[in-house]
Design a protein around this motif. Structure first.
Motif, PDB file in Angstrom:
ATOM      1  N   LEU A 290     -89.517 -36.461  55.701  1.00 22.35           N
ATOM      2  CA  LEU A 290     -90.702 -37.037  56.315  1.00 22.35           C
ATOM      3  C   LEU A 290     -90.495 -37.313  57.798  1.00 22.35           C
ATOM      4  N   ASP A 291     -89.262 -37.210  58.263  1.00 15.81           N
ATOM      5  CA  ASP A 291     -88.984 -37.370  59.685  1.00 15.81           C
ATOM      6  C   ASP A 291     -88.822 -35.986  60.311  1.00 15.81           C
ATOM      7  N   ARG A 292     -88.158 -35.924  61.440  1.00 13.84           N
ATOM      8  CA  ARG A 292     -88.002 -34.661  62.171  1.00 13.84           C
ATOM      9  C   ARG A 292     -86.741 -33.898  61.783  1.00 13.84           C
ATOM     10  N   ASP A 293     -86.076 -34.312  60.704  1.00  9.98           N
ATOM     11  CA  ASP A 293     -84.894 -33.586  60.239  1.00  9.98           C
ATOM     12  C   ASP A 293     -85.280 -32.176  59.816  1.00  9.98           C
ATOM     13  N   ILE A 294     -84.318 -31.255  59.900  1.00 10.97           N
ATOM     14  CA  ILE A 294     -84.621 -29.821  59.749  1.00 10.97           C
ATOM     15  C   ILE A 294     -84.408 -29.382  58.310  1.00 10.97           C
ATOM     16  N   LYS A 295     -85.461 -28.848  57.701  1.00 11.41           N
ATOM     17  CA  LYS A 295     -85.379 -28.327  56.339  1.00 11.41           C
ATOM     18  C   LYS A 295     -85.162 -26.820  56.371  1.00 11.41           C
TER      19      LYS A 295
ATOM     20  N   PHE B 226     -86.782 -24.435  62.422  1.00 11.43           N
ATOM     21  CA  PHE B 226     -85.896 -24.773  63.530  1.00 11.43           C
ATOM     22  C   PHE B 226     -86.708 -24.970  64.812  1.00 11.43           C
ATOM     23  N   ASN B 227     -87.571 -24.022  65.118  1.00 11.27           N
ATOM     24  CA  ASN B 227     -88.355 -24.102  66.355  1.00 11.27           C
ATOM     25  C   ASN B 227     -89.227 -25.357  66.377  1.00 11.27           C
ATOM     26  N   LYS B 228     -89.955 -25.560  65.289  1.00  9.72           N
ATOM     27  CA  LYS B 228     -90.906 -26.670  65.229  1.00  9.72           C
ATOM     28  C   LYS B 228     -90.204 -28.018  65.298  1.00  9.72           C
ATOM     29  N   GLN B 229     -89.128 -28.170  64.535  1.00  9.28           N
ATOM     30  CA  GLN B 229     -88.450 -29.458  64.493  1.00  9.28           C
ATOM     31  C   GLN B 229     -87.672 -29.731  65.788  1.00  9.28           C
ATOM     32  N   LEU B 230     -86.995 -28.714  66.309  1.00  6.99           N
ATOM     33  CA  LEU B 230     -86.217 -28.918  67.525  1.00  6.99           C
ATOM     34  C   LEU B 230     -87.111 -29.204  68.731  1.00  6.99           C
ATOM     35  N   ASP B 231     -88.312 -28.644  68.741  1.00  6.58           N
ATOM     36  CA  ASP B 231     -89.256 -28.935  69.823  1.00  6.58           C
ATOM     37  C   ASP B 231     -89.718 -30.387  69.796  1.00  6.58           C
ATOM     38  N   ASN B 232     -89.605 -31.027  68.619  1.00  8.10           N
ATOM     39  CA  ASN B 232     -90.018 -32.426  68.479  1.00  8.10           C
ATOM     40  C   ASN B 232     -88.886 -33.413  68.727  1.00  8.10           C
ATOM     41  N   ILE B 233     -87.678 -32.891  68.980  1.00 10.25           N
ATOM     42  CA  ILE B 233     -86.523 -33.746  69.233  1.00 10.25           C
ATOM     43  C   ILE B 233     -86.112 -33.599  70.697  1.00 10.25           C
ATOM     44  N   ASN B 234     -86.011 -34.725  71.390  1.00 15.09           N
ATOM     45  CA  ASN B 234     -85.651 -34.678  72.804  1.00 15.09           C
ATOM     46  C   ASN B 234     -84.202 -35.105  73.057  1.00 15.09           C
ATOM     47  N   SER B 235     -83.672 -35.955  72.186  1.00 15.01           N
ATOM     48  CA  SER B 235     -82.297 -36.407  72.355  1.00 15.01           C
ATOM     49  C   SER B 235     -81.750 -36.850  71.002  1.00 15.01           C
ATOM     50  N   GLY B 236     -80.428 -36.983  70.937  1.00 21.39           N
ATOM     51  CA  GLY B 236     -79.803 -37.405  69.691  1.00 21.39           C
ATOM     52  C   GLY B 236     -78.788 -36.402  69.190  1.00 21.39           C
ATOM     53  N   PHE B 237     -78.515 -36.448  67.888  1.00 26.38           N
ATOM     54  CA  PHE B 237     -77.507 -35.596  67.269  1.00 26.38           C
ATOM     55  C   PHE B 237     -78.123 -34.853  66.081  1.00 26.38           C
ATOM     56  N   VAL B 238     -77.957 -33.539  66.072  1.00 33.44           N
ATOM     57  CA  VAL B 238     -78.373 -32.721  64.926  1.00 33.44           C
ATOM     58  C   VAL B 238     -77.115 -32.379  64.135  1.00 33.44           C
ATOM     59  N   ILE B 239     -77.135 -32.696  62.838  1.00 31.42           N
ATOM     60  CA  ILE B 239     -75.950 -32.551  61.985  1.00 31.42           C
ATOM     61  C   ILE B 239     -76.154 -31.407  61.007  1.00 31.42           C
ATOM     62  N   ILE B 240     -75.177 -30.508  60.946  1.00 29.73           N
ATOM     63  CA  ILE B 240     -75.296 -29.356  60.044  1.00 29.73           C
ATOM     64  C   ILE B 240     -73.986 -29.165  59.268  1.00 29.73           C
ATOM     65  N   TYR B 241     -74.121 -28.855  57.988  1.00 33.34           N
ATOM     66  CA  TYR B 241     -72.983 -28.560  57.109  1.00 33.34           C
ATOM     67  C   TYR B 241     -73.061 -27.081  56.728  1.00 33.34           C
ATOM     68  N   PRO B 242     -72.368 -26.199  57.454  1.00 33.56           N
ATOM     69  CA  PRO B 242     -72.536 -24.753  57.227  1.00 33.56           C
ATOM     70  C   PRO B 242     -72.099 -24.271  55.842  1.00 33.56           C
ATOM     71  N   GLU B 243     -71.200 -25.012  55.190  1.00 33.54           N
ATOM     72  CA  GLU B 243     -70.757 -24.582  53.857  1.00 33.54           C
ATOM     73  C   GLU B 243     -71.899 -24.651  52.844  1.00 33.54           C
ATOM     74  N   GLY B 244     -72.831 -25.568  53.062  1.00 35.20           N
ATOM     75  CA  GLY B 244     -74.023 -25.636  52.225  1.00 35.20           C
ATOM     76  C   GLY B 244     -73.860 -26.360  50.905  1.00 35.20           C
ATOM     77  N   MET B 245     -72.642 -26.543  50.455  1.00 34.97           N
ATOM     78  CA  MET B 245     -72.378 -27.221  49.175  1.00 34.97           C
ATOM     79  C   MET B 245     -71.001 -27.859  49.239  1.00 34.97           C
ATOM     80  N   ASN B 246     -70.823 -28.944  48.463  1.00 30.21           N
ATOM     81  CA  ASN B 246     -69.537 -29.628  48.543  1.00 30.21           C
ATOM     82  C   ASN B 246     -68.435 -28.869  47.804  1.00 30.21           C
ATOM     83  N   TYR B 247     -67.212 -29.174  48.166  1.00 26.85           N
ATOM     84  CA  TYR B 247     -66.032 -28.423  47.727  1.00 26.85           C
ATOM     85  C   TYR B 247     -65.770 -28.603  46.230  1.00 26.85           C
TER      86      TYR B 247
END
Length: 334
Positions: free
Chosen positions: A125-130, A142-163
Motif C-alpha cells: 500500500l506504500d511505494r515499495d516495489i512489487k 519499477f518505473n512507476k514506484q521509483l518515480d514516486n521516491i525522491n530519497s531513502g533506501f531501496v532494499i532488494i534480495y536478489p536470491e528471491g527466497m531464503n536459504y
C-alpha cells in the motif's frame, strides 16, 4: 523449555495481531487521505520497531554489525542475502540503529495474497516495489514506484527466497549447467531487477550509494532457519557486514549481459568470500533505539482493533482484507 517456548509463541502471536491492526485500521484509512504515503511510512516504521524489539528481547537475537549506512539526498540501493525467514528483521535492526525512516522493499507480488503477510500488505500500500516475475509488468512497476521516491533506501534480495539445503543443491546444479561460479554460502541470484533498479536510478540522476549487506546467523549458518526454528531456539549472534560498493561502470550498466557477468563473477563472488571470512572482521554491538511515538501509535491501534473486532466480529477482518486487496490491485493497474 516448554514454558519458554509458550512465552515466545504468545509474544510472536501478539506481534502478528498488532501488525494486522496496523494494516487493517491505520493503513487502510490512510488510503482515503491525501497524505497516505506519510501514514504508510509511520506504519512501516512502527511495525519495524516492534519487530526489532521482538527479535532482540523475545527471540534473543544479538545483532552485531560492521560498516556504516549513510543517508544523503538521493536514493541508495541495498543488496542483501536472504538467509532466514526473519532476515527482514535483521535488516530492520540496522534501519533502526542508523535512524533510517525512508525505506522501501522490493517484494514479490504474490506474497501480499498470503493471509500471514500483513506487513507485506503495508509495503504494497506504500511505494515499495512489487515484482511479479513478469518482466514487462515489473519494468512498469519499477518505473512507476521509483518515480514516486525522491530519497531513502531501496532494499532488494536478489536470491528471491531464503536459504535451505535443497535450494542450495538446485542452485549448484543450475550454476554448473550455466557456467556460473560456485558459491559456498549463497544461492544464485535473479539479477535483472537489480540491474534495472541501479541503471534506472543512475540514468535519472537519483542514485547515491550501492550497499551490499551480508547477514550471517552463526547458529543457523548455511542451514534453513524458519519462523518456527526462530521461535523454538534462541537466534543468537547475527553478524551484519555492510559494504559501500563502487557503482557499476556505464559499460556494465548499459548492457545486461555485461552486468550479469560482473555481478556473478565479481560482486556476488566477493560477497560469498566475505561471508566465508566473516569472523575476521571487527563488529560493534547493535543498540535498540526506542521511539515512544511509535509505541503510542501501536497502543492506540490495538485498542481500536480490539473494539472493531468486538463490535463487528469476523466481518471486520473479512471486509478489511478485501479492502486491502482491492486497493493494492487498483494501485497496481493504475
Amino acid at each position: 523449555m516448554h514454558i519458554v517456548l509458550l512465552y515466545k509463541t504468545i509474544f510472536t502471536v501478539i506481534w502478528m495481531i498488532i501488525t494486522i491492526s496496523l494494516t487493517h485500521t491505520f493503513v487502510i484509512s490512510s488510503q482515503f487521505i491525501n497524505k497516505s504515503n506519510k501514514f504508510c511510512q509511520i506504519a512501516k516504521e512502527s511495525g519495524n520497531d516492534l519487530g526489532v524489539y521482538i527479535l532482540m528481547n523475545v527471540l534473543k537475537a544479538n545483532i552485531l554489525y560492521s560498516g556504516n549506512l549513510k543517508k544523503k539526498d538521493k536514493i541508495s540501493v541495498i543488496i542483501a542475502n536472504h538467509p532466514a525467514a526473519l532476515d527482514f528483521l535483521y535488516m530492520g535492526s540496522l534501519l533502526n540503529h542508523f535512524k533510517i525512516k525512508d525505506f522501501f522493499y522490493t517484494i514479490r507480488g504474490n506474497n501480499i495474497f498470503k493471509p500471514k503477510a500483513s506487513f507485506a500488505l503495508i509495503l504494497s500500500l506504500d511505494r515499495d516495489i512489487k515484482v511479479y516475475n513478469n518482466w514487462e509488468k515489473d519494468i512498469n512497476q519499477f518505473n512507476k514506484q521509483l518515480d514516486n521516491i525522491n530519497s531513502g533506501f531501496v532494499i532488494i534480495y536478489p536470491e528471491g527466497m531464503n536459504y535451505s539445503k535443497d535450494r542450495y543443491k538446485k542452485s549448484l546444479e543450475f550454476g554448473k549447467k550455466n557456467n556460473i561460479p560456485i558459491y559456498k554460502n549463497l544461492l544464485i541470484p535473479r539479477i535483472k531487477g537489480t540491474w534495472y533498479l541501479i541503471k534506472y536510478l543512475k540514468q535519472n540522476n537519483k542514485l547515491d550509494y550501492v550497499y551490499d549487506i551480508s547477514f550471517i546467523n552463526e547458529k543457523f549458518f548455511n542451514k534453513k532457519n524458519s519462523l518456527f526454528n526462530s521461535i523454538k531456539n534462541d537466534i543468537g549472534d547475527v553478524y551484519s557486514i555492510i559494504k559501500n560498493c563502487e557503482i557499476p561502470r556505464n559499460d556494465n550498466l548499459n548492457n545486461y549481459d555485461n552486468f550479469k557477468n560482473w555481478f556473478f563473477n565479481e560482486f556476488w563472488l566477493e560477497k560469498d568470500k566475505r561471508i566465508t571470512n566473516y569472523k575476521k572482521l571487527k563488529y560493534k554491538n547493535f543498540k535498540y533505539k526506542k521511539n515512544i511515538f511509535n509505541y503510542f501509535i501501536l497502543f492506540f491501534l490495538i485498542i481500536i482493533f480490539i473494539y472493531l473486532i468486538k463490535r463487528f466480529n469476523y466481518k471486520y477482518l473479512i471486509i478489511s482484507y478485501l479492502l486491502c486487496y482491492l486497493i493494492v490491485l487498483y494501485k497496481y493497474y493504475n
